[in-house]
Design a protein around this motif. Structure first.
Motif, PDB file in Angstrom:
ATOM      1  N   ASP A  55       0.875  -1.175   0.000  1.00  0.00           N
ATOM      2  CA  ASP A  55       0.000   0.000   0.000  1.00  0.00           C
ATOM      3  C   ASP A  55       0.915   1.228   0.000  1.00  0.00           C
ATOM      4  N   SER A  56       0.311   2.399  -0.023  1.00  0.00           N
ATOM      5  CA  SER A  56       1.073   3.647  -0.075  1.00  0.00           C
ATOM      6  C   SER A  56       2.196   3.683   0.963  1.00  0.00           C
ATOM      7  N   VAL A  57       3.357   4.188   0.557  1.00  0.00           N
ATOM      8  CA  VAL A  57       4.484   4.373   1.480  1.00  0.00           C
ATOM      9  C   VAL A  57       4.470   5.822   1.930  1.00  0.00           C
ATOM     10  N   PHE A  58       4.433   6.021   3.228  1.00  0.00           N
ATOM     11  CA  PHE A  58       4.232   7.357   3.769  1.00  0.00           C
ATOM     12  C   PHE A  58       5.528   7.967   4.309  1.00  0.00           C
ATOM     13  N   GLY A  59       5.983   7.444   5.438  1.00  0.00           N
ATOM     14  CA  GLY A  59       7.191   7.990   6.055  1.00  0.00           C
ATOM     15  C   GLY A  59       8.443   7.340   5.515  1.00  0.00           C
ATOM     16  N   ILE A  60       9.546   8.090   5.572  1.00  0.00           N
ATOM     17  CA  ILE A  60      10.817   7.559   5.086  1.00  0.00           C
ATOM     18  C   ILE A  60      11.958   8.253   5.811  1.00  0.00           C
ATOM     19  N   VAL A  61      12.980   7.482   6.180  1.00  0.00           N
ATOM     20  CA  VAL A  61      14.109   8.068   6.915  1.00  0.00           C
ATOM     21  C   VAL A  61      15.357   7.223   6.723  1.00  0.00           C
ATOM     22  N   TYR A  62      16.500   7.895   6.538  1.00  0.00           N
ATOM     23  CA  TYR A  62      17.792   7.208   6.492  1.00  0.00           C
ATOM     24  C   TYR A  62      18.274   6.960   7.910  1.00  0.00           C
ATOM     25  N   SER A  63      18.999   5.859   8.092  1.00  0.00           N
ATOM     26  CA  SER A  63      19.689   5.634   9.361  1.00  0.00           C
ATOM     27  C   SER A  63      20.816   6.654   9.469  1.00  0.00           C
ATOM     28  N   PRO A  64      21.265   6.955  10.706  1.00  0.00           N
ATOM     29  CA  PRO A  64      22.338   7.943  10.868  1.00  0.00           C
ATOM     30  C   PRO A  64      23.613   7.610  10.084  1.00  0.00           C
ATOM     31  N   ASP A  65      23.908   6.300   9.917  1.00  0.00           N
ATOM     32  CA  ASP A  65      25.117   5.927   9.173  1.00  0.00           C
ATOM     33  C   ASP A  65      24.876   5.855   7.667  1.00  0.00           C
ATOM     34  N   GLY A  66      23.634   6.048   7.238  1.00  0.00           N
ATOM     35  CA  GLY A  66      23.309   6.080   5.817  1.00  0.00           C
ATOM     36  C   GLY A  66      23.280   4.732   5.127  1.00  0.00           C
ATOM     37  N   LYS A  67      23.425   3.644   5.885  1.00  0.00           N
ATOM     38  CA  LYS A  67      23.489   2.315   5.272  1.00  0.00           C
ATOM     39  C   LYS A  67      22.123   1.673   5.075  1.00  0.00           C
ATOM     40  N   THR A  68      21.160   2.114   5.881  1.00  0.00           N
ATOM     41  CA  THR A  68      19.815   1.559   5.747  1.00  0.00           C
ATOM     42  C   THR A  68      18.777   2.672   5.659  1.00  0.00           C
ATOM     43  N   LEU A  69      17.589   2.276   5.282  1.00  0.00           N
ATOM     44  CA  LEU A  69      16.481   3.197   5.123  1.00  0.00           C
ATOM     45  C   LEU A  69      15.270   2.539   5.774  1.00  0.00           C
ATOM     46  N   ALA A  70      14.480   3.310   6.495  1.00  0.00           N
ATOM     47  CA  ALA A  70      13.244   2.781   7.077  1.00  0.00           C
ATOM     48  C   ALA A  70      12.056   3.467   6.418  1.00  0.00           C
ATOM     49  N   SER A  71      11.019   2.697   6.158  1.00  0.00           N
ATOM     50  CA  SER A  71       9.811   3.249   5.536  1.00  0.00           C
ATOM     51  C   SER A  71       8.580   2.776   6.297  1.00  0.00           C
ATOM     52  N   SER A  72       7.583   3.648   6.365  1.00  0.00           N
ATOM     53  CA  SER A  72       6.315   3.299   7.007  1.00  0.00           C
ATOM     54  C   SER A  72       5.205   3.369   5.967  1.00  0.00           C
ATOM     55  N   SER A  73       4.231   2.482   6.117  1.00  0.00           N
ATOM     56  CA  SER A  73       3.245   2.335   5.051  1.00  0.00           C
ATOM     57  C   SER A  73       1.818   2.186   5.564  1.00  0.00           C
ATOM     58  N   LEU A  74       0.889   2.459   4.666  1.00  0.00           N
ATOM     59  CA  LEU A  74      -0.520   2.241   4.972  1.00  0.00           C
ATOM     60  C   LEU A  74      -0.847   0.747   4.987  1.00  0.00           C
ATOM     61  N   ASP A  75       0.147  -0.110   4.639  1.00  0.00           N
ATOM     62  CA  ASP A  75      -0.049  -1.563   4.757  1.00  0.00           C
ATOM     63  C   ASP A  75       0.187  -2.043   6.193  1.00  0.00           C
ATOM     64  N   ARG A  76       0.388  -1.040   7.109  1.00  0.00           N
ATOM     65  CA  ARG A  76       0.520  -1.279   8.554  1.00  0.00           C
ATOM     66  C   ARG A  76       1.877  -1.842   8.967  1.00  0.00           C
ATOM     67  N   THR A  77       2.849  -1.809   8.059  1.00  0.00           N
ATOM     68  CA  THR A  77       4.186  -2.306   8.392  1.00  0.00           C
ATOM     69  C   THR A  77       5.239  -1.216   8.255  1.00  0.00           C
ATOM     70  N   ILE A  78       6.403  -1.492   8.861  1.00  0.00           N
ATOM     71  CA  ILE A  78       7.603  -0.684   8.660  1.00  0.00           C
ATOM     72  C   ILE A  78       8.626  -1.629   8.030  1.00  0.00           C
ATOM     73  N   ARG A  79       9.334  -1.156   7.040  1.00  0.00           N
ATOM     74  CA  ARG A  79      10.378  -1.985   6.437  1.00  0.00           C
ATOM     75  C   ARG A  79      11.734  -1.299   6.592  1.00  0.00           C
ATOM     76  N   ILE A  80      12.745  -2.122   6.851  1.00  0.00           N
ATOM     77  CA  ILE A  80      14.132  -1.662   6.900  1.00  0.00           C
ATOM     78  C   ILE A  80      14.806  -2.168   5.632  1.00  0.00           C
ATOM     79  N   TRP A  81      15.431  -1.253   4.896  1.00  0.00           N
ATOM     80  CA  TRP A  81      16.029  -1.601   3.600  1.00  0.00           C
ATOM     81  C   TRP A  81      17.543  -1.427   3.623  1.00  0.00           C
ATOM     82  N   ASP A  82      18.236  -2.326   2.939  1.00  0.00           N
ATOM     83  CA  ASP A  82      19.676  -2.180   2.714  1.00  0.00           C
ATOM     84  C   ASP A  82      19.860  -1.263   1.513  1.00  0.00           C
ATOM     85  N   ILE A  83      20.528  -0.140   1.721  1.00  0.00           N
ATOM     86  CA  ILE A  83      20.684   0.843   0.641  1.00  0.00           C
ATOM     87  C   ILE A  83      21.470   0.286  -0.539  1.00  0.00           C
ATOM     88  N   ASN A  84      22.532  -0.478  -0.256  1.00  0.00           N
ATOM     89  CA  ASN A  84      23.384  -0.992  -1.329  1.00  0.00           C
ATOM     90  C   ASN A  84      22.666  -1.976  -2.239  1.00  0.00           C
TER      91      ASN A  84
END
Length: 219
Positions: A55-84
């Motif tokens: 579903d729609s992705v709403f919030g988004i933020v980089y980790s302080p070290d810039g290696k990962t990204l967190a996203s929040s969604s209307l699908d009721r989950t948060i995902r942590i992503w590997d940037i590389n």
């Protein structure tokens, strides 16, 4: 000059969130098209498209070290992503409503999320498990922000208030009232002395938060 340098195109629906990487070389955007795009600032071209939310992705933020990204969604989950790799590392589940906001702690060890279920959750990044659930708002929680020192958290809500929370205790230290409609955004100044909030009432309010008694949660 106030003139646009580049226009980044590629999303197929509304773009909700946008954030620079800590090194300033890339930009991440979240969209109603269920994707996140990572953009090269110099070229204005997308480097990666992150897919997985349903579903729609709403919030988004980089980790302080810039290696990962967190996203929040209307699908009721948060995902942590590997940037590389552009792949999801873990999916955080537990909210029972849309997840609007997401914020990394300054040390990068925890993540906070705000939801339509009226709660804020603090998550352990390594385990993907919730450490605390902060309750007290009486309507959807929209914006979320850690203080620069990482000791407190600010949340803004459709209940027209902003709450300041002690991270260690999970208790609300202060409720800020003054807006006359839903409060959407909340952000600390870099020195942590003031807080800005934005609302559907067409105003932005600046709050002095250093004068809040018991800011450290001591009795």
């Amino acid at each position: 000059t106030g003139k646009p340098i580049k226009t980044l195109t590629g999303h197929t629906d509304s773009v909700f969130g946008i954030v620079y990487s800590p090194d300033g070389k890339t930009l991440a955007s979240s969209s109603r098209d269920n994707t996140i795009k990572i953009w090269n600032i110099n070229t204005g071209k997308p480097i990666k498209t992150l897919t997985g939310h349903t579903d729609s992705v709403f919030g988004i933020v980089y980790s302080p070290d810039g290696k990962t990204l967190a996203s929040s969604s209307l699908d009721r989950t948060i995902r942590i992503w590997d940037i590389n790799t552009g792949k999801p590392i873990r999916t955080l589940t537990g909210h029972t409503g849309y997840v609007y906001g997401v914020a990394y702690s300054p040390d990068g060890k925890t993540l906070a999320s705000s939801s339509r279920d009226k709660t804020i959750k603090i998550w352990n990044i390594n385990t993907g498990k919730p450490i605390k659930t902060l309750t007290g708002h009486t309507n959807s929680v929209r914006g979320i922000a850690y203080s620069p020192d990482g000791k407190t958290l600010a949340s803004s809500s459709a209940d027209r208030t902003i709450k300041i929370w002690n991270i260690n205790t999970g208790k609300a230290i202060k409720t800020l009232t003054g807006h006359t409609d839903s409060v959407w955004g909340a952000v600390y100044s870099p020195d942590g002395k003031t807080l800005a909030s934005s609302s559907f009432d067409k105003t932005v309010i600046l709050w002095t938060v250093t004068e809040i008694p018991d800011l450290q949660g001591n009795k």
